[in-house]
Design a protein around this motif. Structure first.
Motif, PDB file in Angstrom:
ATOM      1  N   TYR A   1      81.492  59.321  19.450  1.00 22.50           N
ATOM      2  CA  TYR A   1      81.126  60.291  20.494  1.00 22.50           C
ATOM      3  C   TYR A   1      79.941  59.792  21.327  1.00 22.50           C
ATOM      4  CZ  TYR A   1      84.310  63.469  18.136  1.00 22.50           C
ATOM      5  OH  TYR A   1      85.432  64.036  17.586  1.00 22.50           O
ATOM      6  N   ALA A   2      79.028  59.048  20.702  1.00 26.80           N
ATOM      7  CA  ALA A   2      77.895  58.505  21.447  1.00 26.80           C
ATOM      8  C   ALA A   2      78.336  57.441  22.442  1.00 26.80           C
ATOM      9  CB  ALA A   2      76.862  57.919  20.476  1.00 26.80           C
ATOM     10  N   ASP A   3      79.528  56.886  22.240  1.00 25.23           N
ATOM     11  CA  ASP A   3      80.034  55.852  23.137  1.00 25.23           C
ATOM     12  C   ASP A   3      80.749  56.430  24.362  1.00 25.23           C
ATOM     13  OD1 ASP A   3      79.225  53.642  21.529  1.00 25.23           O
ATOM     14  OD2 ASP A   3      80.871  54.105  20.160  1.00 25.23           O
ATOM     15  N   ILE A   4      80.960  57.737  24.374  1.00 29.12           N
ATOM     16  CA  ILE A   4      81.650  58.379  25.494  1.00 29.12           C
ATOM     17  C   ILE A   4      80.660  58.624  26.634  1.00 29.12           C
ATOM     18  CG2 ILE A   4      82.843  60.475  26.238  1.00 29.12           C
ATOM     19  CD1 ILE A   4      83.963  60.699  23.393  1.00 29.12           C
ATOM     20  N   GLU A   5      81.036  58.175  27.828  1.00 28.22           N
ATOM     21  CA  GLU A   5      80.184  58.386  28.995  1.00 28.22           C
ATOM     22  C   GLU A   5      80.333  59.796  29.548  1.00 28.22           C
ATOM     23  OE1 GLU A   5      80.885  56.520  33.138  1.00 28.22           O
ATOM     24  OE2 GLU A   5      79.362  55.263  32.188  1.00 28.22           O
ATOM     25  N   ARG A   6      81.573  60.285  29.594  1.00 27.61           N
ATOM     26  CA  ARG A   6      81.791  61.627  30.131  1.00 27.61           C
ATOM     27  C   ARG A   6      83.157  62.154  29.684  1.00 27.61           C
ATOM     28  NH1 ARG A   6      82.601  57.959  34.180  1.00 27.61           N
ATOM     29  NH2 ARG A   6      84.567  58.092  35.378  1.00 27.61           N
ATOM     30  N   VAL A   7      83.266  63.475  29.659  1.00 24.83           N
ATOM     31  CA  VAL A   7      84.536  64.158  29.421  1.00 24.83           C
ATOM     32  C   VAL A   7      84.833  64.978  30.670  1.00 24.83           C
ATOM     33  CG1 VAL A   7      85.803  65.804  28.000  1.00 24.83           C
ATOM     34  CG2 VAL A   7      84.149  64.257  26.931  1.00 24.83           C
TER      35      VAL A   7
END
Length: 579
Positions: A157-163
């Motif tokens: 989840y920390a690797d996700i830039e945006r949803v």
């Protein structure tokens, strides 16, 4: 649930599954000759405390939530019997979108709706990402920046830039940061990861959870975080069902000390209806031995030999190694501030003798899971690279009193006292602590049993004990998976389950590398470097793959062991018991 059949990698579990299947076949043959009735309610005993609906918090990861709610809070995947993430197309679909950065298009089932009538939506994914991304922080009383959300870990989840999500939509686009395509992305937004965002928004008095998170509205996000951290806690006799809507085949009806946690069929569930309309979960704090004897339990998933004198007459049961790493998690302050002090305990801890006596009840394996003392924290024992990663661990068979004395001298410590905590009662772990105490006493290390029915691994962080005896990430019950993400992040700085506060920037960098590069060459070299580092600094002492007992009452159909963090209840909606 979507795709269901998974082959077993473990020979013992193949045997167990075959035995259950044969039992089911026999029951079917008997039914053609005599009358059998389906039992309308099945009791399920587990060996973790049930304290929260939210399996994603630090407390939740150490609770029964991961084994109690995979068929209550469904998601894009579930953890199958081999310990790997399997797509659950009942909930939705996920597809990679071509591009430079890893991008996943999620599409939720149009029929998806919570048990309270509110449709599932991409807002649930946004909340899961926000809570576990680590990017929303606040200052504590000392002025230090700390996470708002008490997440067990931020893996992936920390690797996700945006949803990208429009409020109320069934579609979401998840974009990862450049170069940070999480290798195990299929495990994200899985069963028990997705909490009902509409409940959090209502209690936090937020009209649009997507917009306040996008705007980083600290006041609004802070209120959401407060509820996410604490609002889903479960206290017997005091639950509010309106806060606990289900997105799966079962929903919570009630919870009490006398009657256990009662799950009933969710009439809003859009998939196949559960085969048995009622499941009663009995957590660790109940007298499981009495419940089994009285006939209140028909399924049990417990640490092998953890309950002395447990009688499984009338059950098909088997002991087998799991993906859960039985280990000591050590503090890194006080007595154990020095790596040499931690090495001293590792040198005298009788790892080989503990495996011989407690690590493989009723089975002998020559390779793979359960074949010997566990010599790696980050690599599963049934993988091709495990032999190359286990060399350092082989140097610590245990019983090395002179080595322990020398290590204590190097640390400048004499006659330290080490309190080892665990969730009691647990006969196997009590024997483990006694064996360590006996083996380490000649070296001048005084080991005390600090097991307690109220024990929480957070006691290590608080300095109340010097070590925790538990599983992967210090979990008291079922834990572990093939991807080792929980194990890796349990030693990463800042992780909620890093109870010993271990901190090594090089280790963190290796974990970050392993998270995005699944190539065999990287897994071999990086894992090897990490293991060498961990054996040198000793934040944990691995013992063995925890043996688990899985038991199904005679007449059970579709009972399949799951030696991972999901436990035997991974497919409880398929259970049928005939008598």
């Amino acid at each position: 649930m979507g795709q269901r059949f998974v082959g077993f990698r473990s020979a013992e579990y193949r045997v167990a599954a075959a035995t259950v299947a044969i039992g089911a076949l026999a029951a079917g043959l008997l039914s053609s000759c005599s009358s059998t009735d389906q039992v309308p309610s099945i009791g399920y005993a587990v060996d973790s405390p049930l304290t929260t609906y939210n399996a994603n918090t630090t407390q939740g990861a150490a609770s029964a939530a991961p084994v109690a709610f995979p068929r209550v809070l469904t998601g894009m995947s579930y953890t199958g019997p081999e310990g790997n993430a399997i797509a659950d197309t009942d909930y939705g679909t996920a597809n990679v979108v071509p591009g430079d950065a890893l991008t996943i298009q999620y599409r939720l089932n149009p029929a998806g709706v919570y048990s309270d009538g509110v449709p599932t939506s991409c807002e649930d994914l946004v909340l899961a990402w926000a809570a576990r991304s680590g990017r929303f922080t606040k200052n504590d009383d000392a002025g230090k920046s700390v996470p708002m959300f008490d997440a067990a870990n931020t893996a992936g989840y920390a690797d996700i830039e945006r949803v990208q999500c429009q409020a109320g939509s069934k579609d979401a686009t998840v974009v990862f940061r450049p170069g940070r395509g999480f290798a195990e992305w299929r495990s994200l937004f899985g069963a028990t990861d997705l909490m009902p965002a509409h409940v959090a928004a209502k209690v936090a008095n937020v009209s649009d959870i997507v917009s306040v998170i996008a705007a980083n509205d600290k006041d609004a996000v802070g209120r959401i975080a407060d509820f996410w951290n604490n609002g889903w806690k479960l206290t017997p006799g005091q639950i509010d069902p309106s806060l606990l809507p289900s997105s799966g085949p079962y929903r919570i009806e009630s919870y009490s000390n006398d009657d256990g946690l009662i799950l009933v069929a969710n009439d809003k569930w859009w998939g196949n209806k559960p085969a048995t309309p009622r499941i009663v979960l009995w957590p660790k704090n109940t007298n499981i031995k009495d419940k089994v004897a009285s006939g209140a339990v028909e399924v049990a998933d417990l640490g092998a030999n953890s309950i002395d004198g447990l009688d499984f007459s009338g059950f098909t049961h088997a002991n087998a190694p799991s993906r859960n790493s039985e280990q000591l998690t050590l503090g890194t302050t006080g007595v154990f501030a020095s790596p040499d002090a931690r090495k001293a305990l590792a040198l005298c801890t009788p790892r080989q003798a503990l495996f011989d006596k407690l690590g493989h009840p009723d089975y002998i394996k020559t390779s793979g899971l359960g074949s010997g003392p566990l010599n790696s924290r980050l690599v599963q024992a049934d993988t091709l690279i495990y032999p190359a990663e286990s060399g350092e661990g082989a140097k610590y068979p245990g019983g090395d009193v002179p080595g322990a004395v020398a290590a204590l001298a190097a640390a400048g410590i004499q006659t330290p006292t080490v309190k080892i905590g665990y969730l009691a009662p647990d006969d196997r772990r009590a024997q483990t602590v006694k064996a360590i105490a006996d083996a380490c006493k000649p070296a001048g290390i005084n080991v005390e049993d600090a097991g307690s029915p109220q024990f929480d691994p957070a006691a290590l962080r608080a300095g109340q004990v010097e070590a925790v005896l538990g599983g992967t990430a210090a979990a008291p019950g079922s834990a572990g998976a093939t991807d080792n993400t929980d194990a890796r992040f349990a030693l990463r700085a800042g992780s909620g389950t890093n109870y010993g506060n271990y901190n090594n920037p090089r280790y963190d960098a290796i974990v970050d590398q392993l998270s995005v590069d699944a190539s065999p060459a990287t897994q071999l070299s990086a894992s090897g470097e990490a293991e060498t580092l961990l054996w040198a600094e000793m934040p944990t002492i691995p013992l063995f793959n925890e043996p688990r007992t899985t038991a199904f009452a005679d007449g059970m159909e579709a009972g399949i062991p799951n030696p991972s963090k999901s436990g035997a209840g991974w497919n409880m909606d398929k259970w049928v018991l005939k008598r």
